[in-house]
Design an enzyme around this catalytic site. Structure first.
Site, PDB file in Angstrom:
ATOM      1  N   TYR A  32       0.875  -1.369   0.097  1.00 28.67           N
ATOM      2  CA  TYR A  32       0.086  -0.020  -0.095  1.00 28.67           C
ATOM      3  C   TYR A  32       0.823   1.272  -0.011  1.00 28.67           C
ATOM      4  O   TYR A  32       2.244   1.164   0.283  1.00 28.67           O
ATOM      5  CB  TYR A  32      -1.041  -0.024   1.182  1.00 28.67           C
ATOM      6  CG  TYR A  32      -0.146   0.304   2.550  1.00 28.67           C
ATOM      7  CD1 TYR A  32       0.608  -0.500   3.016  1.00 28.67           C
ATOM      8  CD2 TYR A  32      -0.540   1.677   3.131  1.00 28.67           C
ATOM      9  CE1 TYR A  32       1.149  -0.240   4.512  1.00 28.67           C
ATOM     10  CE2 TYR A  32       0.296   1.777   4.316  1.00 28.67           C
ATOM     11  CZ  TYR A  32       1.064   0.989   4.892  1.00 28.67           C
ATOM     12  OH  TYR A  32       1.594   1.239   6.259  1.00 28.67           O
ATOM     13  N   ARG A  51       7.958   3.799  -5.209  1.00 27.94           N
ATOM     14  CA  ARG A  51       7.755   2.791  -3.903  1.00 27.94           C
ATOM     15  C   ARG A  51       6.666   1.872  -4.052  1.00 27.94           C
ATOM     16  O   ARG A  51       7.031   0.736  -3.891  1.00 27.94           O
ATOM     17  CB  ARG A  51       7.694   3.708  -2.670  1.00 27.94           C
ATOM     18  CG  ARG A  51       8.113   2.696  -1.559  1.00 27.94           C
ATOM     19  CD  ARG A  51       8.259   3.444  -0.020  1.00 27.94           C
ATOM     20  NE  ARG A  51       7.166   4.009   0.349  1.00 27.94           N
ATOM     21  CZ  ARG A  51       6.953   4.890   1.345  1.00 27.94           C
ATOM     22  NH1 ARG A  51       7.989   5.006   2.001  1.00 27.94           N
ATOM     23  NH2 ARG A  51       5.904   5.294   1.557  1.00 27.94           N
ATOM     24  N   HIS A 101      -2.094 -20.804   0.565  1.00 28.36           N
ATOM     25  CA  HIS A 101      -0.923 -20.143   0.551  1.00 28.36           C
ATOM     26  C   HIS A 101      -0.234 -19.817  -0.490  1.00 28.36           C
ATOM     27  O   HIS A 101       0.267 -19.071  -0.794  1.00 28.36           O
ATOM     28  CB  HIS A 101       0.006 -20.912   1.630  1.00 28.36           C
ATOM     29  CG  HIS A 101      -0.557 -20.595   3.009  1.00 28.36           C
ATOM     30  ND1 HIS A 101      -1.893 -21.242   3.465  1.00 28.36           N
ATOM     31  CD2 HIS A 101      -0.030 -20.321   4.319  1.00 28.36           C
ATOM     32  CE1 HIS A 101      -1.927 -21.009   4.672  1.00 28.36           C
ATOM     33  NE2 HIS A 101      -0.920 -20.290   5.071  1.00 28.36           N
ATOM     34  N   LYS A 146       6.563  -2.208   2.008  1.00 24.88           N
ATOM     35  CA  LYS A 146       5.342  -1.361   2.627  1.00 24.88           C
ATOM     36  C   LYS A 146       4.142  -2.353   2.540  1.00 24.88           C
ATOM     37  O   LYS A 146       3.235  -2.074   1.617  1.00 24.88           O
ATOM     38  CB  LYS A 146       4.958  -0.202   2.057  1.00 24.88           C
ATOM     39  CG  LYS A 146       3.886   0.902   2.963  1.00 24.88           C
ATOM     40  CD  LYS A 146       4.378   2.276   2.389  1.00 24.88           C
ATOM     41  CE  LYS A 146       3.564   3.334   3.280  1.00 24.88           C
ATOM     42  NZ  LYS A 146       3.348   3.261   4.609  1.00 24.88           N
ATOM     43  N   GLU A 178      13.014   1.910  13.772  1.00 23.88           N
ATOM     44  CA  GLU A 178      11.930   3.201  13.279  1.00 23.88           C
ATOM     45  C   GLU A 178      10.781   3.079  14.235  1.00 23.88           C
ATOM     46  O   GLU A 178      10.668   2.073  15.124  1.00 23.88           O
ATOM     47  CB  GLU A 178      11.630   2.800  11.808  1.00 23.88           C
ATOM     48  CG  GLU A 178      10.854   1.613  11.669  1.00 23.88           C
ATOM     49  CD  GLU A 178      10.556   1.564  10.084  1.00 23.88           C
ATOM     50  OE1 GLU A 178      10.442   2.208   9.481  1.00 23.88           O
ATOM     51  OE2 GLU A 178      10.160   0.100   9.973  1.00 23.88           O
ATOM     52  N   LEU A 202      11.493   0.924   6.977  1.00 28.50           N
ATOM     53  CA  LEU A 202      10.722   1.560   5.419  1.00 28.50           C
ATOM     54  C   LEU A 202      11.706   2.808   5.251  1.00 28.50           C
ATOM     55  O   LEU A 202      11.857   3.532   6.185  1.00 28.50           O
ATOM     56  CB  LEU A 202       9.384   1.774   5.897  1.00 28.50           C
ATOM     57  CG  LEU A 202       8.755   2.289   4.479  1.00 28.50           C
ATOM     58  CD1 LEU A 202       8.421   1.179   3.614  1.00 28.50           C
ATOM     59  CD2 LEU A 202       7.195   3.141   4.886  1.00 28.50           C
TER      60      LEU A 202
HETATM   61  O1  PSZ Z   1      -1.437   8.552   8.632  1.00 28.37           O
HETATM   62  C1  PSZ Z   1      -0.441   7.894   9.087  1.00 28.37           C
HETATM   63  O2  PSZ Z   1      -0.696   7.655  10.265  1.00 28.37           O
HETATM   64  C2  PSZ Z   1       0.659   7.757   8.072  1.00 28.37           C
HETATM   65  S1  PSZ Z   1       0.795   7.923   6.775  1.00 28.37           S
HETATM   66  C3  PSZ Z   1       2.292   7.150   6.591  1.00 28.37           C
HETATM   67  C4  PSZ Z   1       2.605   6.678   7.914  1.00 28.37           C
HETATM   68  C5  PSZ Z   1       1.750   6.732   8.562  1.00 28.37           C
HETATM   69  N1  PSZ Z   1       3.822   5.897   8.086  1.00 28.37           N
HETATM   70  C6  PSZ Z   1       4.703   5.428   7.215  1.00 28.37           C
HETATM   71  C7  PSZ Z   1       6.043   4.926   7.522  1.00 28.37           C
HETATM   72  C8  PSZ Z   1       5.695   3.720   8.185  1.00 28.37           C
HETATM   73  O3  PSZ Z   1       4.582   2.953   8.309  1.00 28.37           O
HETATM   74  C9  PSZ Z   1       7.012   3.029   8.759  1.00 28.37           C
HETATM   75  C10 PSZ Z   1       6.861   1.687   9.390  1.00 28.37           C
HETATM   76  N2  PSZ Z   1       8.067   3.695   8.837  1.00 28.37           N
HETATM   77  C11 PSZ Z   1       8.247   4.848   8.258  1.00 28.37           C
HETATM   78  C12 PSZ Z   1       6.890   5.480   7.636  1.00 28.37           C
HETATM   79  C13 PSZ Z   1       7.506   6.642   7.083  1.00 28.37           C
HETATM   80  O4  PSZ Z   1       7.351   6.615   5.623  1.00 28.37           O
HETATM   81  P1  PSZ Z   1       6.728   7.884   4.638  1.00 28.37           P
HETATM   82  O5  PSZ Z   1       7.499   9.017   5.046  1.00 28.37           O
HETATM   83  O6  PSZ Z   1       6.892   7.615   3.289  1.00 28.37           O
HETATM   84  O7  PSZ Z   1       5.411   7.939   4.958  1.00 28.37           O
END
Ligand code: PSZ
Length: 285
Positions: A32, A51, A101, A146, A178, A202
């Protein structure tokens, strides 16, 4: 009336349904993206779409459209929903097939869904900063994808929320990785330090923007693993994501970060980031 994109068609949001045997529903077998929209314009859309393709490719899903075609469909969705300030959520799964699976035959089409959500900027949090907790990173070893499989992230976020905090900072032993849905940075002696973009995190689009802004503004950066001790001893801590932008972290496990107020490097990066939003999307609402 709200609209959604389902397999190339823009339809009524209430009619956008997928099968109970969609592999996204049963296995989390998909990937996603979340794209931020300011002033009716998508921020860093090409980076997000690249990405998206990379994540899909890494689990063997081929996108049935070019990134240009997807961008055009998202533009149309934005217009139809009259979204000015908010997010686009988009996901692709390996499609619908009898539960197994094993991947279904190659002729089973993937399911592509996108819809929009109105969302303000978190201005008060950006101003005051947020509290966090530390939690062991229990996720798999391909956090660079992602993936729709977010159980480890969800458990960490829930724990943070139950502790009255905004985010959980994950670590593998001594190594900080992270946040549950964000990248984490420390500032020490003027240097911005953040985990290298390998399989354990990520590669945030916001992270790339921030590191670019550091480069342009002569703020030194070290992309390397840092420890929980370095985190506790940092001059400043901040996190980043598509919706959180450059978010100051003022507390970790009930202990203040430095004096407990957002730091000066964090503040500078917030200013540069807002300028970047203005540059790409013209107006900041
Ligand atoms: O609305 C929200 O709460 C969002 S929108 C994007 C995220 C949260 N997080 C993205 C994300 C992530 O899920 C993990 C595990 N690590 C880093 C990030 C940051 O990624 P970007 O900067 O591409 O959103």
């Amino acid at each position: 009336m709200a609209f959604a994109l389902l397999n190339g068609q823009i339809i009524n949001r209430s009619e956008a349904k997928v099968d109970i045997e969609d592999r996204g529903y049963q296995f989390g077998d998909g990937v996603y993206e979340v794209i931020r929209v300011y002033n009716g314009k998508m921020f860093t859309v090409n980076e997000h779409l690249q990405r998206f393709v990379k994540s899909a490719d890494s689990i063997g899903i081929t996108l049935p459209y070019t990134t240009k075609e997807i961008a055009e469909m998202l533009e149309e969705l934005l217009k139809k929903n009259n979204l000015k300030l908010g997010n686009i959520y988009m996901q692709i799964t390996r499609g619908t097939a009898p539960r197994n699976h094993l991947f279904p035959p190659a002729n089973v089409p993937p399911t592509l869904v996108a819809y929009t959500i109105k969302a303000d900027r978190p201005v008060e949090k950006l101003e005051k900063g947020v509290k966090t907790i530390l939690t062991e990173d229990i996720r798999w070893l391909r956090c660079d994808i992602k993936s729709l499989n977010l159980l480890g992230n969800l458990l960490a976020k829930q724990k943070a929320t139950e502790a009255g905090c905004y985010e959980a900072i994950q670590h593998r032993g001594q190594d900080v990785t992270e946040g549950s849905s964000s990248n984490i940075y420390i500032v020490k002696n003027g240097v911005v330090i953040t985990h290298e973009s390998d399989h354990l995190i990520l590669k945030g689009i916001t992270k790339d923007v921030i590191l670019g802004l550091c480069g342009k503004n002569n703020i030194p950066v070290e992309e390397r693993t840092f420890s929980v001790d370095e985190l506790r001893d940092a001059d400043e801590v901040f996190l980043s994501s598509t919706t959180s932008e450059v978010m100051p972290v003022i507390e970790i496990n009930g202990t203040k970060v430095a004096s407990g107020a957002p730091g000066s490097v964090t503040r500078k990066l917030q200013t540069f980031f807002e300028q970047e939003i203005e540059r790409q999307c013209r107006i900041l609402e």
